[in-house]
Scaffold this motif. Structure first.
Motif, PDB file in Angstrom:
ATOM      1  N   LEU A 129      40.531 -29.264   0.068  1.00 38.73           N
ATOM      2  CA  LEU A 129      41.266 -28.158   0.666  1.00 38.73           C
ATOM      3  C   LEU A 129      41.296 -26.927  -0.228  1.00 38.73           C
ATOM      4  O   LEU A 129      41.139 -25.814   0.250  1.00 38.73           O
ATOM      5  N   THR A 130      41.504 -27.119  -1.525  1.00 37.42           N
ATOM      6  CA  THR A 130      41.659 -25.969  -2.413  1.00 37.42           C
ATOM      7  C   THR A 130      40.613 -25.892  -3.512  1.00 37.42           C
ATOM      8  O   THR A 130      40.306 -24.810  -3.987  1.00 37.42           O
ATOM      9  N   TYR A 180      49.772 -24.180   0.318  1.00 40.13           N
ATOM     10  CA  TYR A 180      48.493 -24.133   1.038  1.00 40.13           C
ATOM     11  C   TYR A 180      48.773 -24.043   2.534  1.00 40.13           C
ATOM     12  O   TYR A 180      49.506 -24.871   3.096  1.00 40.13           O
ATOM     13  N   PRO A 182      47.304 -24.428   6.145  1.00 36.37           N
ATOM     14  CA  PRO A 182      46.126 -25.010   6.791  1.00 36.37           C
ATOM     15  C   PRO A 182      45.524 -24.125   7.872  1.00 36.37           C
ATOM     16  O   PRO A 182      44.360 -24.301   8.244  1.00 36.37           O
ATOM     17  N   GLY A 185      43.777 -21.376   5.467  1.00 42.19           N
ATOM     18  CA  GLY A 185      43.039 -21.923   4.333  1.00 42.19           C
ATOM     19  C   GLY A 185      43.378 -21.255   3.015  1.00 42.19           C
ATOM     20  O   GLY A 185      42.747 -21.543   2.000  1.00 42.19           O
ATOM     21  N   ARG A 186      44.392 -20.409   3.003  1.00 41.71           N
ATOM     22  CA  ARG A 186      44.773 -19.679   1.789  1.00 41.71           C
ATOM     23  C   ARG A 186      45.821 -20.457   0.990  1.00 41.71           C
ATOM     24  O   ARG A 186      46.642 -21.179   1.562  1.00 41.71           O
ATOM     25  N   THR A 187      45.769 -20.266  -0.308  1.00 38.52           N
ATOM     26  CA  THR A 187      46.745 -20.844  -1.213  1.00 38.52           C
ATOM     27  C   THR A 187      47.476 -19.710  -1.924  1.00 38.52           C
ATOM     28  O   THR A 187      46.841 -18.876  -2.564  1.00 38.52           O
TER      29      THR A 187
END
Length: 341
Positions: A129-130, A180, A182, A185-187
């Motif tokens: 994911l990250t 995060y 979903p 998609g940014r953290t």
């Protein structure tokens, strides 16, 4: 086949600053070792040669999931008899730490110390994911909101998991909490300037996070969305993962009571720098003692469970499922369970 990531090389020298010495409070009162059931736990071992089941989770299918130091995730039936060995669920190619459930689809969200935040589906498929590129350095523990937002601790921007003790000796605010999303998609950074932030859990209305800082042995509350930090309590042991029960209370895993010798070193940065250069075997070591605590949303301690004999120790993961408590250990070769009634 999952290709293991190259593990980062830590800085050779720590950058300690002078801090006032602190004095660990005694294990008395509500912290007294009156309930010693952690010296009589049931063990469910990892396969031979595996160790380090740092966290533990019970999924909707009744599988108890934990990881190991070699990047594998294992599962046992929740009703398995003591001594049952697990089945392989997935391989992350890194080092899984905190394991949480995504309430939207039942998939697992895994904090991998070397790969960042991962998603693991029930069939064992792993998706990153990250990643480990900035801003994620040491993903440690997570909590997942009802909308799928993952709040997780990035414990140190200086030291990898293999050198976590260096971060504690340095005693700088090298950690932060990230979120995060979903959907995008940014953290994003929720709050930073934290001292090895570790366990994290949402409160029932998702307006705040309960957070454990390992090196300052504090339990704090982080308001959402502004990230304001409120210190709730000073603990007599170093905290690790924490999990919500669901009723506004939280279990905290406490790998070791605080070490007076370490806290006496705080005013002496040069001495701490020398200690960090010593072989690990001759540095101060965690105490061989099992300990977990139940607290409310204000940090008030409601119950403590002890294992003074160290039958199961260095407890870093704790999870309540029904009337049982499941435990993980950073150095152990098995997960453990104990009845709460």
């Amino acid at each position: 086949m999952v290709v293991p990531r190259q593990r980062p090389r830590p800085p050779r020298l720590i950058r300690p600053v002078r801090e006032p010495a602190t004095v660990p409070p005694p294990l008395t009162g509500v912290w007294a070792a009156t309930d010693r059931r952690l010296d009589a736990v049931e063990l469910l071992p990892l396969p031979p040669g595996a160790h380090g089941p740092e966290d533990v989770l019970v999924d909707p299918d009744g599988r108890v999931v934990s990881g190991d130091e070699d990047g594998r995730l294992w599962w046992w039936p929740a009703d398995a008899t003591a001594g049952t060995t697990p089945r392989l669920l997935a391989e992350t190619g890194g080092r899984p730490l905190g394991i949480e459930l995504d309430p939207r689809d039942g998939s697992l969200v895994v904090c991998d110390a070397y790969r960042g935040l991962l998603r693991v589906t029930p069939d064992g498929a792993v998706r990153e994911l990250t990643g480990t590129a900035p801003p994620v350095h040491l993903a440690d523990n997570a909590t997942v909101a009802r909308d799928g937002t993952v709040y997780f601790t990035d414990s140190s921007d200086r030291y990898p998991l293999s050198h976590w003790k260096h971060d504690l000796l340095e005693h700088r605010p090298n950690g932060r909490v990230l979120a995060y999303d979903p959907r995008s998609g940014r953290t994003e950074v929720v709050t930073d300037g934290l001292y090895f932030p570790n366990g994290i859990a949402l409160n029932p209305d998702e307006s705040a996070l309960m957070l454990a800082e390992t090196s300052t042995h504090r339990l704090v509350r982080v308001a959402l969305p502004d990230g304001a930090v409120t210190v709730l309590t000073d603990l007599p042991a170093y905290p690790d993962n924490l999990t919500a029960v669901g009723d506004g209370t939280y279990w905290i895993a406490l790998p070791s009571p605080r070490l007076p010798v370490v806290e006496r070193l705080l005013p002496h940065p040069r001495l701490r720098q020398l200690v960090a250069l010593l072989p690990d075997a001759v540095r101060p070591q965690p105490q061989k003692y099992g300990l977990v605590a139940l607290v409310d949303g204000e940090g008030t301690v409601l119950r403590t469970l002890h294992g003074p004999d160290g039958a199961y120790w260095m407890i870093t993961g704790v999870r309540q499922h029904g009337d049982r408590l499941w435990l993980g250990s950073l150095i152990g070769t098995a997960i453990a369970r104990v009845d709460l009634t």
